[in-house]
Design a protein around this motif. Structure first.
Motif, PDB file in Angstrom:
ATOM      1  N   CYS A 132       0.838  -1.207   0.000  1.00  0.00           N
ATOM      2  CA  CYS A 132       0.000   0.000   0.000  1.00  0.00           C
ATOM      3  C   CYS A 132       0.869   1.251   0.000  1.00  0.00           C
ATOM      4  CB  CYS A 132      -0.900   0.025   1.230  1.00  0.00           C
ATOM      5  SG  CYS A 132      -2.004  -1.380   1.431  1.00  0.00           S
ATOM      6  N   VAL A 133       1.851   1.239   0.887  1.00  0.00           N
ATOM      7  CA  VAL A 133       2.754   2.389   1.014  1.00  0.00           C
ATOM      8  C   VAL A 133       3.547   2.579  -0.276  1.00  0.00           C
ATOM      9  CG1 VAL A 133       4.769   3.260   2.256  1.00  0.00           C
ATOM     10  CG2 VAL A 133       2.909   2.171   3.527  1.00  0.00           C
ATOM     11  N   ALA A 134       3.966   1.473  -0.883  1.00  0.00           N
ATOM     12  CA  ALA A 134       4.778   1.551  -2.093  1.00  0.00           C
ATOM     13  C   ALA A 134       4.009   2.115  -3.279  1.00  0.00           C
ATOM     14  CB  ALA A 134       5.327   0.161  -2.432  1.00  0.00           C
ATOM     15  N   GLU A 135       2.726   1.791  -3.406  1.00  0.00           N
ATOM     16  CA  GLU A 135       1.974   2.244  -4.577  1.00  0.00           C
ATOM     17  C   GLU A 135       1.357   3.628  -4.403  1.00  0.00           C
ATOM     18  OE1 GLU A 135      -1.421  -0.107  -5.677  1.00  0.00           O
ATOM     19  OE2 GLU A 135      -2.497   0.314  -3.825  1.00  0.00           O
ATOM     20  N   MET A 136       1.333   4.161  -3.168  1.00  0.00           N
ATOM     21  CA  MET A 136       0.637   5.426  -2.941  1.00  0.00           C
ATOM     22  C   MET A 136       1.170   6.575  -3.793  1.00  0.00           C
ATOM     23  SD  MET A 136      -2.050   6.385  -1.481  1.00  0.00           S
ATOM     24  CE  MET A 136      -2.281   5.050  -0.293  1.00  0.00           C
ATOM     25  N   PRO A 137       2.505   6.722  -3.966  1.00  0.00           N
ATOM     26  CA  PRO A 137       2.969   7.810  -4.843  1.00  0.00           C
ATOM     27  C   PRO A 137       2.456   7.685  -6.273  1.00  0.00           C
ATOM     28  CG  PRO A 137       4.767   7.008  -3.471  1.00  0.00           C
ATOM     29  CD  PRO A 137       3.623   6.046  -3.286  1.00  0.00           C
ATOM     30  N   THR A 138       2.216   6.479  -6.739  1.00  0.00           N
ATOM     31  CA  THR A 138       1.691   6.319  -8.099  1.00  0.00           C
ATOM     32  C   THR A 138       0.228   6.734  -8.164  1.00  0.00           C
ATOM     33  OG1 THR A 138       0.941   3.992  -7.974  1.00  0.00           O
ATOM     34  CG2 THR A 138       3.288   4.381  -8.374  1.00  0.00           C
ATOM     35  N   LEU A 139      -0.502   6.506  -7.097  1.00  0.00           N
ATOM     36  CA  LEU A 139      -1.889   6.989  -7.040  1.00  0.00           C
ATOM     37  C   LEU A 139      -1.922   8.514  -6.973  1.00  0.00           C
ATOM     38  CD1 LEU A 139      -3.307   4.302  -4.622  1.00  0.00           C
ATOM     39  CD2 LEU A 139      -4.211   4.763  -6.900  1.00  0.00           C
ATOM     40  N   ALA A 140      -0.948   9.085  -6.257  1.00  0.00           N
ATOM     41  CA  ALA A 140      -0.855  10.547  -6.191  1.00  0.00           C
ATOM     42  C   ALA A 140      -0.576  11.121  -7.581  1.00  0.00           C
ATOM     43  CB  ALA A 140       0.235  10.959  -5.206  1.00  0.00           C
ATOM     44  N   LYS A 141       0.295  10.451  -8.326  1.00  0.00           N
ATOM     45  CA  LYS A 141       0.597  10.904  -9.689  1.00  0.00           C
ATOM     46  C   LYS A 141      -0.638  10.783 -10.574  1.00  0.00           C
ATOM     47  CE  LYS A 141       3.523  11.992 -13.073  1.00  0.00           C
ATOM     48  NZ  LYS A 141       2.728  11.763 -14.285  1.00  0.00           N
ATOM     49  N   LEU A 142      -1.397   9.712 -10.404  1.00  0.00           N
ATOM     50  CA  LEU A 142      -2.631   9.550 -11.164  1.00  0.00           C
ATOM     51  C   LEU A 142      -3.599  10.689 -10.863  1.00  0.00           C
ATOM     52  CD1 LEU A 142      -4.325   7.555 -13.008  1.00  0.00           C
ATOM     53  CD2 LEU A 142      -5.291   6.686 -10.876  1.00  0.00           C
ATOM     54  N   ALA A 143      -3.759  11.000  -9.574  1.00  0.00           N
ATOM     55  CA  ALA A 143      -4.647  12.098  -9.179  1.00  0.00           C
ATOM     56  C   ALA A 143      -4.183  13.416  -9.785  1.00  0.00           C
ATOM     57  CB  ALA A 143      -4.717  12.188  -7.666  1.00  0.00           C
ATOM     58  N   ALA A 144      -2.876  13.658  -9.792  1.00  0.00           N
ATOM     59  CA  ALA A 144      -2.342  14.912 -10.336  1.00  0.00           C
ATOM     60  C   ALA A 144      -2.580  14.997 -11.841  1.00  0.00           C
ATOM     61  CB  ALA A 144      -0.846  15.010 -10.029  1.00  0.00           C
ATOM     62  N   ASP A 145      -2.425  13.880 -12.526  1.00  0.00           N
ATOM     63  CA  ASP A 145      -2.604  13.874 -13.981  1.00  0.00           C
ATOM     64  C   ASP A 145      -4.040  14.148 -14.396  1.00  0.00           C
ATOM     65  OD1 ASP A 145       0.066  13.356 -14.365  1.00  0.00           O
ATOM     66  OD2 ASP A 145      -0.186  11.191 -14.649  1.00  0.00           O
ATOM     67  N   TYR A 146      -5.007  13.857 -13.509  1.00  0.00           N
ATOM     68  CA  TYR A 146      -6.417  14.043 -13.849  1.00  0.00           C
ATOM     69  C   TYR A 146      -7.052  15.239 -13.140  1.00  0.00           C
ATOM     70  CZ  TYR A 146      -6.483   9.743 -16.522  1.00  0.00           C
ATOM     71  OH  TYR A 146      -6.248   8.785 -17.485  1.00  0.00           O
ATOM     72  N   GLN A 147      -6.240  16.078 -12.558  1.00  0.00           N
ATOM     73  CA  GLN A 147      -6.797  17.286 -11.944  1.00  0.00           C
ATOM     74  C   GLN A 147      -7.499  18.126 -13.009  1.00  0.00           C
ATOM     75  OE1 GLN A 147      -3.340  18.936  -9.715  1.00  0.00           O
ATOM     76  NE2 GLN A 147      -4.608  18.679  -7.898  1.00  0.00           N
ATOM     77  N   GLY A 148      -8.666  18.631 -12.648  1.00  0.00           N
ATOM     78  CA  GLY A 148      -9.465  19.393 -13.600  1.00  0.00           C
ATOM     79  C   GLY A 148     -10.412  18.539 -14.409  1.00  0.00           C
ATOM     80  N   LYS A 149     -10.326  17.212 -14.236  1.00  0.00           N
ATOM     81  CA  LYS A 149     -11.232  16.291 -14.910  1.00  0.00           C
ATOM     82  C   LYS A 149     -12.076  15.574 -13.859  1.00  0.00           C
ATOM     83  CE  LYS A 149      -8.105  15.523 -18.829  1.00  0.00           C
ATOM     84  NZ  LYS A 149      -7.367  14.508 -19.621  1.00  0.00           N
ATOM     85  N   PRO A 150     -13.226  15.017 -14.279  1.00  0.00           N
ATOM     86  CA  PRO A 150     -14.100  14.344 -13.305  1.00  0.00           C
ATOM     87  C   PRO A 150     -13.572  12.970 -12.895  1.00  0.00           C
ATOM     88  CG  PRO A 150     -15.065  14.202 -15.478  1.00  0.00           C
ATOM     89  CD  PRO A 150     -13.844  15.085 -15.621  1.00  0.00           C
ATOM     90  N   VAL A 151     -12.393  12.964 -12.296  1.00  0.00           N
ATOM     91  CA  VAL A 151     -11.770  11.746 -11.785  1.00  0.00           C
ATOM     92  C   VAL A 151     -11.291  12.038 -10.369  1.00  0.00           C
ATOM     93  CG1 VAL A 151      -9.869  10.091 -12.029  1.00  0.00           C
ATOM     94  CG2 VAL A 151     -11.020  10.983 -14.078  1.00  0.00           C
ATOM     95  N   ARG A 152     -11.655  11.164  -9.433  1.00  0.00           N
ATOM     96  CA  ARG A 152     -11.249  11.374  -8.042  1.00  0.00           C
ATOM     97  C   ARG A 152     -10.633  10.085  -7.492  1.00  0.00           C
ATOM     98  NH1 ARG A 152     -13.122  15.077  -3.916  1.00  0.00           N
ATOM     99  NH2 ARG A 152     -14.554  15.861  -5.510  1.00  0.00           N
ATOM    100  N   VAL A 153      -9.423  10.229  -6.963  1.00  0.00           N
ATOM    101  CA  VAL A 153      -8.771   9.114  -6.292  1.00  0.00           C
ATOM    102  C   VAL A 153      -9.085   9.234  -4.802  1.00  0.00           C
ATOM    103  CG1 VAL A 153      -6.595   7.940  -5.792  1.00  0.00           C
ATOM    104  CG2 VAL A 153      -6.928   9.064  -8.017  1.00  0.00           C
TER     105      VAL A 153
END
Length: 205
Positions: A101-122
């Motif tokens: 969980c800890v290892a993948e969290m930065p990748t989820l953060a990157k996913l959230a950043a890439d979709y900022q401004g779009k209707p996607v929520r992590v």
């Protein structure tokens, strides 16, 4: 003429042949219908884009709405996943005691950043106990733009159908609030394979 010229099929045989053809046609139609209703990925065609790590995505056999479980938001406010209807929701269940969980969290953060401004929520939901919530909150603060959500009673994990087999578990919901797929175990959510899946669900409207 000889008796060999009488080899034409009689009326009864023709009748049975016609019934056989009709039965085969009905069976074929039933097979197609059954396949369409039981193939979990046919409606959205997610199997065409779920490659690499995302090929491990499991899709529901029937439409499943998000659980009505109460989780708690960044300010401690009670929330339900239905509050995010209209957005593609990437629900991630995690805990600080879970190395993947800890290892993948930065990748989820990157996913959230890439979709900022779009209707996607992590929505990364900590299932840490009350005693460890501050530790979890501090960890999440290092993974902006993710917000801190928690479920200290671990209800969400059991309210999923089927229940989450372990941590991390990530479930993707369409903008209609219906589950599209889930992945058990850690993954790289910042890569092109994950983005292809999210883009596909997002395009479904």
């Amino acid at each position: 003429m000889s008796g060999q010229s009488a080899a034409k099929p009689g009326p009864d045989l023709l009748r049975w042949l016609l019934w056989g053809v009709a039965a085969f046609g009905v069976a074929a139609v039933v097979y197609i219908i059954v396949q369409a209703t039981t193939n979990p990925v046919a409606p959205g065609g997610l199997e065409r884009v779920a490659k690499g790590e995302m090929a491990a995505l499991q899709t529901p056999a029937e439409p499943l709405p998000a659980p009505v479980t109460t989780i708690y938001g960044p300010e401690g406010e009670p929330l339900r996943l239905a509050d995010f209807k209209g957005e593609v929701v990437v629900l991630n269940l995690w805990a600080t005691w879970c190395p993947p969980c800890v290892a993948e969290m930065p990748t989820l953060a990157k996913l959230a950043a890439d979709y900022q401004g779009k209707p996607v929520r992590v929505v990364a939901v900590s299932i840490d106990r009350e005693d460890d919530l501050e530790k979890a909150r501090a960890f999440m603060a290092k993974n902006a733009p993710l917000a801190f959500y928690n479920d200290p009673n671990m209800k969400m994990a059991f309210d999923l159908k089927p229940a989450a087999p372990g941590m991390p578990t990530t479930v993707i919901y369409g903008r209609d609030g219906v589950e599209r797929g889930r992945l058990a175990g850690g993954a790289d959510w910042s890569g092109p394979d994950a983005k292809a899946v999210i883009d596909h669900v997002l395009a479904e409207g």
